[in-house]
Design a protein around this motif. Structure first.
Motif, PDB file in Angstrom:
ATOM      1  N   SER A   1      51.370 -48.262  34.215  1.00 14.68           N
ATOM      2  CA  SER A   1      50.642 -49.338  33.534  1.00 14.68           C
ATOM      3  C   SER A   1      49.510 -49.824  34.426  1.00 14.68           C
ATOM      4  O   SER A   1      49.560 -49.647  35.644  1.00 14.68           O
ATOM      5  N   PRO A   2      48.530 -50.486  33.844  1.00 14.77           N
ATOM      6  CA  PRO A   2      47.469 -51.042  34.688  1.00 14.77           C
ATOM      7  C   PRO A   2      48.019 -52.136  35.600  1.00 14.77           C
ATOM      8  O   PRO A   2      48.815 -52.961  35.174  1.00 14.77           O
ATOM      9  N   VAL A   3      47.599 -52.112  36.834  1.00 21.01           N
ATOM     10  CA  VAL A   3      48.025 -53.120  37.801  1.00 21.01           C
ATOM     11  C   VAL A   3      47.248 -54.399  37.511  1.00 21.01           C
ATOM     12  O   VAL A   3      46.030 -54.366  37.370  1.00 21.01           O
ATOM     13  N   PRO A   4      47.960 -55.533  37.402  1.00 22.66           N
ATOM     14  CA  PRO A   4      47.246 -56.787  37.119  1.00 22.66           C
ATOM     15  C   PRO A   4      46.234 -57.102  38.218  1.00 22.66           C
ATOM     16  O   PRO A   4      46.523 -56.977  39.401  1.00 22.66           O
ATOM     17  N   SER A   5      45.044 -57.525  37.811  1.00 22.53           N
ATOM     18  CA  SER A   5      44.009 -57.827  38.805  1.00 22.53           C
ATOM     19  C   SER A   5      44.168 -59.228  39.380  1.00 22.53           C
ATOM     20  O   SER A   5      43.785 -59.478  40.518  1.00 22.53           O
ATOM     21  N   ALA A   6      44.725 -60.134  38.599  1.00 23.90           N
ATOM     22  CA  ALA A   6      44.913 -61.505  39.070  1.00 23.90           C
ATOM     23  C   ALA A   6      46.396 -61.770  39.303  1.00 23.90           C
ATOM     24  O   ALA A   6      47.254 -61.249  38.584  1.00 23.90           O
ATOM     25  N   HIS A   7      46.686 -62.582  40.293  1.00 24.41           N
ATOM     26  CA  HIS A   7      48.075 -62.911  40.618  1.00 24.41           C
ATOM     27  C   HIS A   7      48.590 -64.000  39.676  1.00 24.41           C
ATOM     28  O   HIS A   7      47.936 -64.996  39.426  1.00 24.41           O
ATOM     29  N   HIS A   8      49.769 -63.762  39.105  1.00 22.69           N
ATOM     30  CA  HIS A   8      50.486 -64.794  38.370  1.00 22.69           C
ATOM     31  C   HIS A   8      51.959 -64.626  38.679  1.00 22.69           C
ATOM     32  O   HIS A   8      52.450 -63.510  38.818  1.00 22.69           O
TER      33      HIS A   8
END
Length: 78
Positions: free
Chosen positions: A40-47
C-alpha cells in the motif's frame, strides 16, 4: 499478496500462520512498515493509530531446509 491466492488442489501448499504485534514509540514508522510490506502507499503525513489496526497478508516462501514451498499468513497488528 494481500489475499490468499487461489491455487488448484494439485499445487496446494501448507499455510503457516503468524501473528506479529508491532510495538514502539509514536512516530517511528510501524504503520509505514505495515503499509510498505502490504504494497500500500506509505502515508506521507504522520497520524497516530487509534487502537489496533490488523492487516493480513500472505507471503509465499521456499525454506532452504525443506525445499517445499509454504505460504505464510502474516497477521500484522499495529
Amino acid at each position: 499478496l494481500l489475499e490468499r491466492p487461489a491455487l488448484p488442489p494439485a499445487l496446494a501448499v501448507p499455510t503457516v500462520t503468524y501473528k506479529l504485534f508491532l510495538a514502539g514509540r509514536s512516530g517511528v514508522g510501524k504503520t509505514a512498515l505495515v503499509a510498505w510490506l502490504g504494497g500500500s502507499p506509505v502515508p506521507s503525513a504522520h497520524h497516530e493509530t487509534l487502537g489496533i489496526e490488523a492487516t493480513t497478508l500472505f507471503w509465499p516462501a521456499k525454506p532452504r531446509a525443506s525445499g517445499r514451498p509454504v505460504l505464510f499468513q502474516l497477521q500484522l497488528w499495529d
